[in-house]
Motif scaffolding. Structure first.
Motif, PDB file in Angstrom:
ATOM      1  N   THR A   1     -37.648 -53.333  20.131  1.00  0.00           N
ATOM      2  CA  THR A   1     -37.252 -54.717  20.406  1.00  0.00           C
ATOM      3  C   THR A   1     -36.038 -54.747  21.324  1.00  0.00           C
ATOM      4  O   THR A   1     -35.959 -55.570  22.244  1.00  0.00           O
ATOM      5  CB  THR A   1     -36.956 -55.462  19.089  1.00  0.00           C
TER       6      THR A   1
ATOM      7  N   ASP B   1     -43.684 -58.713  21.650  1.00  0.00           N
ATOM      8  CA  ASP B   1     -43.088 -57.869  20.606  1.00  0.00           C
ATOM      9  C   ASP B   1     -43.912 -57.999  19.330  1.00  0.00           C
ATOM     10  O   ASP B   1     -43.818 -59.004  18.629  1.00  0.00           O
ATOM     11  CB  ASP B   1     -41.639 -58.296  20.363  1.00  0.00           C
ATOM     12  N   GLU B   2     -44.714 -57.010  19.050  1.00  0.00           N
ATOM     13  CA  GLU B   2     -45.607 -56.996  17.884  1.00  0.00           C
ATOM     14  C   GLU B   2     -46.341 -58.325  17.734  1.00  0.00           C
ATOM     15  O   GLU B   2     -46.270 -58.976  16.691  1.00  0.00           O
ATOM     16  CB  GLU B   2     -44.811 -56.652  16.616  1.00  0.00           C
TER      17      GLU B   2
END
Ligand SMILES: Nc1ncnc2c1ncn2[C@@H]1O[C@H](COP(=O)(O)OP(=O)(O)OP(=O)(O)O)[C@@H](O)[C@H]1O
Ligand SMILES: [Mg+2]
Length: 250
Positions: free
Chosen positions: A59, A177-178
């Motif tokens: 991240t 991000d994910e």
């Protein structure tokens, strides 16, 4: 080079943006080293997956590439233009788009209005926003759900709206991000397919943080992070025959 208006205009000719990360470190008070020192380049239109254990800096690196955070040292260039020295609105409005693990939609507003929000920021008029949101809803397979409040959508539908919102300004660099971290396997598959299709259609550069082996297989390149560094050798890359060796700085 500073981020001048003319540079983004020139760079904005279409297709994907290139990314150059040059000896970037990010140290938080403590000190906690989130990114130890990373150099890498991403080609225009490339699809890169960033993976690694929890706390490895995924991240943090994505935030630095997207100018949501600033390096302690080193710098990031997008299309040869250095970002991060100061907040640049044009970069955020016209170059980069984000999709997060938890969609960050406004639950009390309809899906279509959530998608229109970045266009309000870009000064696009109401009728044009409406039309754009309609096209984007179609693109993410949710034309019939445009009037539903975001809070009333399923997790997978919300994440597809979040993708539509990220695409609204036609970013040339999409950072996720994910994006499927909170979804079941079917929901995850649909969001991943959507990201891939959108990239194919638009030619944008796509960087996705994911633990999903399936998405790794479909990427051009998988980068492995460990303790804030790029692992020197990841598992065999999805690019046939290529051994993954990050470019060393210096
Ligand atoms: N704002 C902050 N202040 C202090 N430490 C931070 C901050 N942001 C991140 N860190 C630390 O930096 C390291 C990397 O965090 P990061 O969130 O980038 O990891 P990650 O790989 O994304 O992990 P996860 O898979 O759990 O999301 C961690 O040790 C984290 O605690
Ligand atoms: Mg993370």
């Amino acid at each position: 080079m500073s981020v001048a208006e003319s540079e983004w205009t020139r760079a904005g000719a279409g297709g994907g943006a290139s990314v150059a990360v040059e000896r970037v470190r990010r140290v938080h008070p403590g000190p906690v080293v989130a990114v130890e020192e990373i150099s890498l380049t991403i080609e225009p239109g490339e699809f890169v997956v960033l993976t690694g254990p929890s706390g490895s800096g995924k991240t943090s690196l994505l935030s630095l590439i997207g100018d949501l955070d600033r390096p302690t040292s080193g710098h990031v260039e997008v299309d040869g233009v250095r970002i991060g020295g100061h907040r640049d609105d044009r970069f955020h409005r016209e170059v980069v788009g984000f999709v997060f693990q938890h969609h960050h939609l406004l639950g009390h507003l309809p899906a279509r209005v959530n998608i229109e929000i970045p266009l309000v920021g870009a000064g696009i008029g109401r009728a044009q926003r409406r039309a754009a949101a309609e096209t984007l809803l179609e693109e993410v397979g949710l034309r019939h759900r445009g009037d539903a409040l975001a809070a009333h959508l399923s997790g997978g539908e919300r994440q597809r709206v979040a993708v539509a919102r990220a695409l609204a300004n036609a970013p040339r660099l999409l950072l996720a991000d994910e994006p499927t971290g909170a979804l079941d396997s079917e929901g995850a598959r649909r969001v991943l397919e959507l990201l891939e299709e959108s990239r194919a259609r638009r030619g944008m550069t796509l960087v996705v943080v994911s633990h999903d082996a399936e998405i790794g297989r479909r990427a051009d390149r998988v980068l492995h992070l460990r303790d804030g560094r790029l692992a020197p050798y990841g598992p065999p890359s999805s690019r046939a025959g290529e051994t993954l060796v990050p470019r060393q700085a210096g």
